[in-house]
Every structure is written in C-alpha cells, then in structure tokens.
Design a protein around this motif. Sequence first.
Motif, PDB file in Angstrom:
ATOM      1  N   PHE A 242       0.837  -1.200   0.000  1.00 24.84           N
ATOM      2  CA  PHE A 242       0.000   0.000   0.000  1.00 24.84           C
ATOM      3  C   PHE A 242       0.878   1.261   0.000  1.00 24.84           C
ATOM      4  O   PHE A 242       0.634   2.215  -0.743  1.00 24.84           O
ATOM      5  CB  PHE A 242      -0.928  -0.032   1.223  1.00 24.84           C
ATOM      6  N   ALA A 243       1.945   1.224   0.829  1.00 24.70           N
ATOM      7  CA  ALA A 243       2.848   2.384   0.912  1.00 24.70           C
ATOM      8  C   ALA A 243       3.485   2.644  -0.450  1.00 24.70           C
ATOM      9  O   ALA A 243       3.621   3.800  -0.876  1.00 24.70           O
ATOM     10  CB  ALA A 243       3.914   2.134   1.970  1.00 24.70           C
ATOM     11  N   ARG A 244       3.867   1.562  -1.150  1.00 29.61           N
ATOM     12  CA  ARG A 244       4.460   1.705  -2.487  1.00 29.61           C
ATOM     13  C   ARG A 244       3.458   2.335  -3.446  1.00 29.61           C
ATOM     14  O   ARG A 244       3.766   3.276  -4.164  1.00 29.61           O
ATOM     15  CB  ARG A 244       4.871   0.324  -3.013  1.00 29.61           C
ATOM     16  N   GLU A 245       2.232   1.771  -3.431  1.00 27.97           N
ATOM     17  CA  GLU A 245       1.175   2.284  -4.321  1.00 27.97           C
ATOM     18  C   GLU A 245       0.914   3.770  -4.113  1.00 27.97           C
ATOM     19  O   GLU A 245       0.662   4.514  -5.048  1.00 27.97           O
ATOM     20  CB  GLU A 245      -0.134   1.563  -3.986  1.00 27.97           C
ATOM     21  N   MET A 246       0.966   4.181  -2.844  1.00 27.25           N
ATOM     22  CA  MET A 246       0.663   5.579  -2.507  1.00 27.25           C
ATOM     23  C   MET A 246       1.859   6.496  -2.779  1.00 27.25           C
ATOM     24  O   MET A 246       1.767   7.706  -2.635  1.00 27.25           O
ATOM     25  CB  MET A 246       0.294   5.707  -1.018  1.00 27.25           C
ATOM     26  N   GLY A 247       3.027   5.886  -3.109  1.00 24.53           N
ATOM     27  CA  GLY A 247       4.233   6.674  -3.348  1.00 24.53           C
ATOM     28  C   GLY A 247       4.714   7.374  -2.086  1.00 24.53           C
ATOM     29  O   GLY A 247       5.208   8.500  -2.148  1.00 24.53           O
ATOM     30  N   LEU A 248       4.576   6.707  -0.936  1.00 24.94           N
ATOM     31  CA  LEU A 248       4.958   7.341   0.335  1.00 24.94           C
ATOM     32  C   LEU A 248       6.478   7.307   0.517  1.00 24.94           C
ATOM     33  O   LEU A 248       7.171   6.507  -0.110  1.00 24.94           O
ATOM     34  CB  LEU A 248       4.251   6.620   1.491  1.00 24.94           C
ATOM     35  N   SER A 249       6.965   8.168   1.380  1.00 26.62           N
ATOM     36  CA  SER A 249       8.412   8.303   1.578  1.00 26.62           C
ATOM     37  C   SER A 249       8.994   7.028   2.187  1.00 26.62           C
ATOM     38  O   SER A 249       8.279   6.215   2.774  1.00 26.62           O
ATOM     39  CB  SER A 249       8.692   9.480   2.503  1.00 26.62           C
ATOM     40  N   TRP A 250      10.323   6.888   2.097  1.00 28.54           N
ATOM     41  CA  TRP A 250      11.009   5.710   2.633  1.00 28.54           C
ATOM     42  C   TRP A 250      10.694   5.533   4.120  1.00 28.54           C
ATOM     43  O   TRP A 250      10.394   4.426   4.572  1.00 28.54           O
ATOM     44  CB  TRP A 250      12.528   5.861   2.424  1.00 28.54           C
ATOM     45  N   GLY A 251      10.716   6.634   4.851  1.00 28.63           N
ATOM     46  CA  GLY A 251      10.458   6.576   6.295  1.00 28.63           C
ATOM     47  C   GLY A 251       9.072   6.028   6.601  1.00 28.63           C
ATOM     48  O   GLY A 251       8.911   5.136   7.442  1.00 28.63           O
ATOM     49  N   VAL A 252       8.062   6.549   5.891  1.00 27.99           N
ATOM     50  CA  VAL A 252       6.680   6.099   6.138  1.00 27.99           C
ATOM     51  C   VAL A 252       6.528   4.642   5.710  1.00 27.99           C
ATOM     52  O   VAL A 252       5.837   3.854   6.363  1.00 27.99           O
ATOM     53  CB  VAL A 252       5.668   7.011   5.388  1.00 27.99           C
ATOM     54  N   ARG A 253       7.235   4.273   4.617  1.00 31.05           N
ATOM     55  CA  ARG A 253       7.162   2.867   4.173  1.00 31.05           C
ATOM     56  C   ARG A 253       7.687   1.931   5.265  1.00 31.05           C
ATOM     57  O   ARG A 253       7.129   0.870   5.513  1.00 31.05           O
ATOM     58  CB  ARG A 253       7.977   2.668   2.887  1.00 31.05           C
ATOM     59  N   GLN A 254       8.772   2.377   5.926  1.00 27.56           N
ATOM     60  CA  GLN A 254       9.344   1.558   7.009  1.00 27.56           C
ATOM     61  C   GLN A 254       8.350   1.412   8.159  1.00 27.56           C
ATOM     62  O   GLN A 254       8.204   0.339   8.749  1.00 27.56           O
ATOM     63  CB  GLN A 254      10.658   2.173   7.540  1.00 27.56           C
ATOM     64  N   VAL A 255       7.667   2.520   8.482  1.00 32.47           N
ATOM     65  CA  VAL A 255       6.680   2.472   9.568  1.00 32.47           C
ATOM     66  C   VAL A 255       5.601   1.441   9.221  1.00 32.47           C
ATOM     67  O   VAL A 255       5.213   0.612  10.055  1.00 32.47           O
ATOM     68  CB  VAL A 255       6.037   3.869   9.781  1.00 32.47           C
ATOM     69  N   MET A 256       5.150   1.442   7.974  1.00 29.31           N
ATOM     70  CA  MET A 256       4.083   0.516   7.563  1.00 29.31           C
ATOM     71  C   MET A 256       4.571  -0.922   7.533  1.00 29.31           C
ATOM     72  O   MET A 256       3.824  -1.858   7.837  1.00 29.31           O
ATOM     73  CB  MET A 256       3.513   0.936   6.223  1.00 29.31           C
ATOM     74  N   HIS A 257       5.851  -1.075   7.181  1.00 31.43           N
ATOM     75  CA  HIS A 257       6.460  -2.406   7.208  1.00 31.43           C
ATOM     76  C   HIS A 257       6.375  -2.957   8.640  1.00 31.43           C
ATOM     77  O   HIS A 257       5.955  -4.091   8.858  1.00 31.43           O
ATOM     78  CB  HIS A 257       7.918  -2.278   6.755  1.00 31.43           C
TER      79      HIS A 257
END
Length: 332
Positions: A242-257
Amino acid sequence: MKAFIVDRYGKASGRLGQMPEPELRANDVLVEVHAAGVNPLDSKIRNGEFKLLLPYRLPLVLGNEVAGVVLRAGPGVQRFKAGDEVYARPDKDRIGTFAELIAIDQADVALKPKTLGMEEAASVPLVALTAWQALVDRAKLKRGEKVLIHAGSGGVGTIAIQLAKHLGAIVATTTSSANVEFVKSLGADVVVDYKKDDFEKRLRDYDAVLNSLDAQTLRKSLNVLKPGGKLISISGPPDPEFAREMGLSWGVRQVMHLLSHRIRSAARRRRVSYSFLFMKASGEQLREIGRLIDERKIRPVVDRIYPFDSMADALAHVETGRAKGKVVVKLR
Ligand SMILES: NC(=O)c1ccc[n+]([C@@H]2O[C@H](COP(=O)([O-])OP(=O)(O)OC[C@H]3O[C@@H](n4cnc5c(N)ncnc54)[C@H](OP(=O)(O)O)[C@@H]3O)[C@@H](O)[C@H]2O)c1
C-alpha cells in the motif's frame, strides 16, 4: 459558499463557515451538492488520524461522498453536462463534499442511479467502492466461495453483504444481537452474534475475510481462512505494498512495514495472504454499482439524515460506531 471547515485537527474541531467557490479544472464538473454521506473516514481526518497518509492543507473542507446536480462542466468534459444528476467519491486529494459546491474530475463521477433519491445516492459511493474493490478486484470472489464480512450492519457491511451475494458467494457476517435479523434481510447466510458467540470457533475454510474491526478481530480472522485464503483489511494495519502504491516516503514505508509485520508473518505461517486496502475513486465502478442498484440487486441502507446545520451531530452519530447503514447530511 457555505462549508464545513476544519481549521486545525482535533476531536472537537470543524465549523460551518464560508469558503471560496472551488476552482474548476478542464476535466472537472462543478457539482451543486444536494446530499453528502458521512463516514468514519471524515471523523478520522478531522481528528488528525490521517495526517501522515493524507497531508491536507488547512483550512480543509471535509466530506468524501456526494450526490448532486452538475452546474458547469470544464472544456475537457465529454461525459457530463449541466443539469445531470450525479454521484461520486472525489479523489482523496480533492475532498470537500460538506459544502454547497464541489469540483470533481469527470473520471470520478457517474450518473446517479435512477431509482434513488439524492440522500440515498449520497450514501453509496465510498462504501460501495470499498466493497467492490475488496470483493471483486482483490478477493476475486467466485460463485460458491465463502466470505466473512465483519460488521455486517455498518456502512461498508450492508453493501458488502449484498454485493457478495450478487457474486454468488456464501456470506457469513458478525453483528450484535439487535441487528441479527437485519443482516439476514440483506442476504447473510451465516450470522455470528458477537455478543454471544465467537466467530473464530464457528467458521472454517473461508476463501476471504473483509475486516473492518480491531487488531484482535484481524488476528482471529486468520483462523477461519483455508490455505490460500485472503485476509483483506480496511481498518489497518497498512502494509508495504500500500505504501508503495501511494508513493509514500522511505520513512513512512518503514513504519508501515513494522506496523504490519506481525499480521503478515502470522498470515504466511498459515499459508494465507494479508493485504490492506484503501479504496480509490472510480466513476467507472460507480456506473457498474449504479446498474446493480437500478436492477434492485443492491439497496443502500440509510440510518439517519441530518440537516447540514447539524453536521457536528452527524459526525458524532458516526463516531458512536453504532450506525445501522449510513448517515447522510442534506444540503438542499
Ligand atoms: N480503507 C478503506 O478504504 C476504508 C473504506 C471504508 C471504511 N473504512 C473503515 O472501515 C471501518 C468500518 O466502516 P463503516 O463505514 O462500515 O463503519 P460504521 O458504519 O460506522 O460501522 C458501524 C457498525 O459496526 C458494527 N460493529 C461495531 N463493532 C462491531 C463488532 N465488534 N463486531 C461486529 N460489528 C460491529 C455496528 O454494529 P452493532 O451496533 O451491531 O455493534 C455498526 O452497525 C471504519 O474503521 C472505516 O474507517 C476503510
């Protein structure tokens, strides 16, 4: 124009006031809002819970679904003309249906189902698109498959049960004692009264689960799936895809991971899949949904209609978590 405005995030925030009329882009229609559906998403945005995902600029006009009449169309619009009755979930970056007017890209708009009035039509777009994208696009439900839809008496649940039945699935749902007969009337085949019974013990070998409840329900839902089954959650936790699809920043992607690590690992161990869904605007899917409504395959359920002046009460009603179907505000 009159609008419900959030100046700063917080539980008690939001006020009726004046905002400039929205700017009309080439592919937009300007819609005179007749009614707007109220969703838990509105109160979560107002409270600031979506700041990270949806970084809106304040002041913000709230509101995520609408039914109304096209007043004007931009020069690039072919699908609609002034006078058309339409309904829509505007793009997440251009919300603002709690207002007299909203400009929406034509791609996100569809003609209002003919068999519905404005209030009923306004209750449909966000929840029906959610149900469609979960059950048709993601679960790819087929005739005879078994699906568990949590919170069958809520906004999403009432439509999801009917859509799943239309797709030919066998539908189980959870609800409280007071709503057992109601969800049966929507077509549910198996009803688990969460006040008396534990769905985890009653249900086995399901192909898909649509979760809209808490983390405990999400974890327990893994145990009702058969190997290869799909756990789809609309109430979190968000996952890296979902984070990838939304084009979110690396930091936010890590939080979602991290947030989704536990449920993804548990799903893998049980040989089922976990995914988070955040619904998207789609005029095309709203046309399909409208057709099902006009063919009487799906009917919206409206719990309560508030006048626009009671917007805060409408949000408070949604926040109780007890709405039976949808809450709507009427502007005209
Ligand atoms: N990710 C997305 O794209 C997306 C889209 C739409 C919605 N959502 C989220 O999905 C959630 C549900 O949305 P909604 O519009 O359906 O909410 P809603 O209409 O406010 O849900 C209220 C309903 O939930 C039922 N309920 C509450 N606790 C329950 C429990 N433990 N077990 C079974 N049913 C229970 C209530 O029935 P009783 O009174 O019988 O308990 C009530 O009818 C919200 O968190 C919303 O933000 C996400």
